[in-house]
Design an enzyme around this catalytic site. Structure first.
Site, PDB file in Angstrom:
ATOM      1  CD  GLU A 427      -2.096   1.255   2.995  1.00 54.41           C
ATOM      2  OE1 GLU A 427      -1.654   0.405   3.796  1.00 54.41           O
ATOM      3  OE2 GLU A 427      -2.829   2.185   3.317  1.00 54.41           O
ATOM      4  CG  ASP A 500       0.474   1.554   6.887  1.00 55.89           C
ATOM      5  OD1 ASP A 500       1.588   1.001   6.827  1.00 55.89           O
ATOM      6  OD2 ASP A 500       0.223   2.679   6.423  1.00 55.89           O
ATOM      7  CG  ASP A 502      -3.584   2.500   9.273  1.00 60.09           C
ATOM      8  OD1 ASP A 502      -3.863   1.646   8.396  1.00 60.09           O
ATOM      9  OD2 ASP A 502      -3.012   3.565   9.027  1.00 60.09           O
ATOM     10  CG  ASP A 504      -6.873   4.633   5.867  1.00 62.93           C
ATOM     11  OD1 ASP A 504      -8.122   4.549   5.925  1.00 62.93           O
ATOM     12  OD2 ASP A 504      -6.248   5.702   5.926  1.00 62.93           O
TER      13      ASP A 504
END
Ligand code: 1YM
Length: 642
Positions: A427, A500, A502, A504
C-alpha cells in the site's frame, strides 16, 4: 502390522494394538497436531452427541471450555452403554474409548453413522491424545464414571451415584506433548457449532468460554434448519425471494436444500455431506448445479422468457447472486480430494438431481412471481457475461500484442521459478519505494498500489477486467481471473499483502482479499495468499540490537525480558510505527520481508462462511454493520485462520 492382516483381520488387530499407533502418528488420525487438529478433538466428541440427536434421542449438547483449556461436552441422550462388551470383555463405554474405530460398530442397530468429524475416527483417538479423559454416563438409574490417562484406563468403570436422568458427559485435557498448542479458539468452535445447529434442525448446542474473567456464551438452536442457515448467510444482503426455497426428501439418501437469491453478483453455495463441510464440492453439488441449470432453462423456455430456440442460460448466469445450502446424508460416504472434503459417491448426483428437478419445477410453477424475479436477474447476468467476454477478449488481444508487458509499477524479481518467487502488494508509494530497495531482488517482486480500490462486491466481472487498480494485480500474478483462472500459471508462489496496521490498511487488505476470494479463489484454497505483519514498535538503546514488537503483548514481554537483563524502561527509546512508510529499507527488510525473521499469516479457506460474512459486511450495501465492523477491525486478522 501387515503381516498379521491375513491371520486376524483388521478388527482384531485394532483390538490387539490398542491406542499406541494413535500417539505415535497422531497426524494420520486427526490430520495434524496444529490448532486445527486440536479443534478436531472437540468435534469428534460433539459428533457422538450429534449422532445421538440424529437417532432421535438427544435434544441438547453443552460445550464448555474450562480454565486451563479443559473441554467438557455433555449431552442428554441415552448415555453410552455400560454393560459388558462381548468382544472385549470390558464395559462398552471403556471399549468405545480404548479401542480404535469402535464407534457405532458396538452399538447395535443405531443405523448409519451420519455425523463424524473430518476423519471420522471417534472417541478413542481423542482419549489417546489427551493427558486425561473422564467419561460420566447417566443411565439405567445410575451415574457411572471412568477415567483414562493418555489412553490407558485408570481403575475401572464405577457407579458413583443414582439418577433418573440419562446422558453422557466427557471432560478431557488435550496432551501438550502431542499438540503444538492446546489453546482453543472460541470463534472457531462457535462457528462450527452454529453450523452443526443449522444442519441439525431443533438441536440446541451451547458453548461457553470460562477461561476469561467474563465468560462468553453462545446458544444455537434453529427450528428452521437450512432455511435459518441461508437467512443467516444473507442477513446483510438484499433479497430477491424473501422466503428461501426449501426442498427436503428423506429417501435412501436424505437430501435437504435451501435457496435464496440476492442482488449480489457472487455465487455462494455451501455443501455438506454427513454434516461435513465439503469445501471441495463433489457429486451432491454437481447434481444440484445440473438440476438448477436445467429447471430454470426449461421454465424460461416454456414461459417464453427465452425466445430464441438456441438461446440458453448458462449455469453461471443462474447462479449469480444465489445463496444455497445443500446437505445430504450418505451411508458409506467416500471423501476425496486434497483435504478429503469432496464427496465421491457417484449415485448421489442422480439422487439430488431427480428430487430437485421435481421439487424446484413444482415450486416455480406455484410461485410465478418469484420465478419471474429470479429469471430477470439471470437474464441480466447473461447479458453481463456477454459484455465481460467482449471486454476480456479486448484484454487478451491487447496482452497478445504487448506480449510480456508487465505492469509499469511492478518491480519484478529475477528468478522465474514461481515456487521460490514472491510478490509483495504494498500500500502506498513511499512504502513501495522502501520495499523495492530493501527486498532480495532475486526472488522478491514489489507491486505498489495506491488510492482507493474498486469495490469488487459491487462490481461485475466486465468492470474488473478494465479496472486500472486491479489489472496490474491480475497481470502480475499472471493466471487470469474468474472461470479462466489457472493456478498452474501463477508467477509467484507467495502473494503477500503488505499494508499498515491501521483502519486504512485493514480496508485495503479486505478489498484485496475480497478480490482474491471472489475471482482467484484457488489462490486462497491453495494457500498462496499471505498477510505480512509489520511491527508496531521498536525498542532501542545504544550498543543494543533493536528489538521489534509486533503486538502490545510482545512489547510487554520485551520490556520484562530486558528488565531481567538489567535494562530499565527509561533507558529505552520507544518508537511506534504508524505506517510502513516510516521504516527505512533496511528496517523493512529486517522486520517484515526477511524470510528468516518475518512473520507471515497464511490466509486459508477453512472458514469460507466467515470470510463471506466479513466481506459482505465490509463491502455490502448496508452501512451500519460495516461501520460497526470497521470499529472492531482488529478482530479481522484473528478471524482468518492462521
Ligand atoms: C458427549 C459425548 O458420546 N453420546 C452418546 C454416545 C453413544 C450413545 C449415546 C449410544 C449409542 C447407541 C446406543 C447406539 C454411543 N454409544 C456407542 C456405543 N456424547 C456421547 N450417546 N446407546 C447409546 O449407537 O446404538 C458409541 S457412541 F458403541 F457404545 F454404542
Amino acid at each position: 502390522m501387515e503381516k498379521y492382516e491375513h491371520k486376524y483381520g483388521a478388527e482384531q488387530i485394532q483390538v490387539l494394538e490398542g491406542l499406541e499407533p494413535v500417539r505415535k502418528r497422531p497426524g494420520m488420525y486427526i490430520g495434524s497436531t496444529s490448532v486445527r487438529g486440536l479443534h478436531h478433538l472437540v468435534y469428534e466428541i460433539v459428533d457422538n452427541g450429534v449422532d445421538e440427536a440424529l437417532a432421535g434421542y438427544c435434544t441438547e449438547i453443552n460445550v464448555v471450555i474450562e480454565k486451563g483449556n479443559i473441554i467438557k461436552v455433555k449431552d442428554n441422550g441415552r448415555g453410552i452403554p455400560i454393560e459388558k462388551h462381548p468382544k472385549t470383555g470390558l464395559s462398552t463405554v471403556e471399549t468405545v474409548y480404548t479401542v480404535l474405530h469402535a464407534g457405532g460398530k458396538f452399538g447395535g442397530d443405531s443405523g448409519y453413522k451420519v455425523a463424524g468429524g473430518l476423519h471420522g475416527v471417534g472417541a478413542s483417538v481423542v482419549n489417546a491424545l489427551s493427558e486425561w479423559t473422564e467419561v460420566t454416563v447417566k443411565r439405567d438409574g445410575g451415574i457411572y464414571k471412568i477415567r483414562f490417562e493418555r489412553g490407558k484406563t485408570v481403575g475401572t468403570l464405577e457407579r458413583i451415584g443414582d439418577s433418573n436422568e440419562t446422558g453422557t458427559e466427557v471432560r478431557f485435557l488435550a496432551d501438550s506433548q502431542i499438540f503444538e498448542t492446546t489453546d482453543y479458539n472460541f470463534d472457531t468452535l462457535e462457528t462450527r457449532f452454529r453450523e452443526i445447529a443449522f444442519l441439525t434442525k431443533g438441536l440446541r448446542i451451547t458453548i461457553e468460554d470460562q477461561r476469561e474473567e467474563e465468560p462468553k456464551k453462545s446458544d444455537f438452536c434453529f427450528e428452521g434448519g437450512l432455511i435459518s442457515f441461508v437467512e443467516f448467510l444473507n442477513k446483510n444482503k438484499e433479497k430477491i425471494n424473501e422466503k428461501p426455497i426449501y426442498i427436503e426428501k428423506n429417501g435412501d439418501v436424505p437430501v435437504e436444500i435451501a435457496i435464496q437469491y440476492t442482488t449480489a453478483y457472487s455465487e455462494n453455495i455451501h455443501s455438506f455431506a454427513n454434516n461435513i463441510n465439503t469445501v471441495e464440492g463433489g457429486t451432491h453439488l454437481e447434481g444440484f448445479k445440473r438440476s438448477l441449470t436445467k429447471v430454470f432453462n426449461d421454465y424460461a423456455r416454456s414461459h417464453n422468457i427465452l425466445k430464441e430456440k438456441d438461446q440458453n442460460l448458462q449455469g453461471e448466469d443462474i447462479r449469480e447472486g444465489i445463496t444455497a445450502v445443500i446437505s445430504v446424508k450418505v451411508k458409506e460416504a467416500q471423501f476425496e480430494g486434497q483435504t478429503k472434503t469432496k464427496l465421491g459417491n457417484s449415485e448421489v448426483s442422480g439422487v439430488v438431481m431427480s428430487m430437485m428437478n421435481e421439487a424446484l419445477s413444482a415450486f416455480l410453477e406455484e410461485n410465478p412471481a418469484v420465478a419471474k424475479a429470479i429469471l430477470e436477474k439471470c437474464m441480466s447476468a447473461s447479458r453481463a457475461r456477454e459484455a465481460a467476454r467482449k471486454a476480456r477478449e479486448l484484454v487478451r488481444r491487447k496482452s497478445a500484442l504487448e506480449t510480456t508487458t508487465l505492469p509499469g509499477k511492478l518491480a519484478d524479481c529475477s528468478s522465474k521459478v514461481a515456487e521460490e518467487c514472491e510478490v509483495y502488494i504494498v500500500e502506498g508509494d513511499s512504502a513501495g519505494g522502501s520495499a523495492k530497495q530493501g527486498r532480495d531482488r532475486r526472488y522478491q517482486a514489489i507491486l505498489p498500489l495506491w488510492g482507493k480500490m474498486l469495490n469488487v462486491e459491487k462490481a461485475r466481472a466486465d468492470k474488473i477486467y478494465g479496472n486500472d487498480k486491479l489489472n496490474p494485480v491480475i497481470i502480475a500474478i499472471g493466471a487470469g481471473i474468474g472461470n479462466d483462472f489457472d493456478i498452474t500459471k501463477i508467477r509467484y508462489g507467495k502473494v503477500i499483502i503488505m499494508a499498515d496496521a491501521d483502519v486504512d490498511g485493514a480496508h485495503i487488505r479486505t478489498l484485496l482479499l475480497t478480490f482474491f476470494f471472489r475471482y482467484m479463489r484457488p489462490l486462497i484454497e491453495n494457500g498462496n495468499v499471505f498477510l505480512a505483519q509489520p511491527p508496531l514498535y521498536k525498542l532501542s538503546k545504544k550498543g543494543m540490537d533493536d528489538v521489534y514488537c509486533y503486538t502490545d503483548d510482545d512489547l510487554d514481554k520485551a520490556y520484562k525480558n530486558l528488565e531481567e537483563k538489567g535494562i530499565s524502561r527509561d533507558q529505552l527509546g520507544l518508537q511506534r510505527y504508524k505506517g510502513l512508510g516510516e521504516m527505512n529499507p533496511e528496517q523493512l527488510w529486517e522486520t517484515t520481508m526477511n524470510p528468516e525473521t518475518r512473520i507471515l499469516v497464511k490466509v486459508t479457506m477453512e472458514d469460507a462462511i466467515k470470510a463471506d460474512e466479513i466481506f459482505t459486511i465490509l463491502m455490502g450495501d448496508e452501512v451500519e454493520p460495516r461501520r460497526e465492523f470497521i470499529e472492531n477491525n482488529a478482530k479481522f486478522v484473528k478471524n482468518l485462520d492462521v
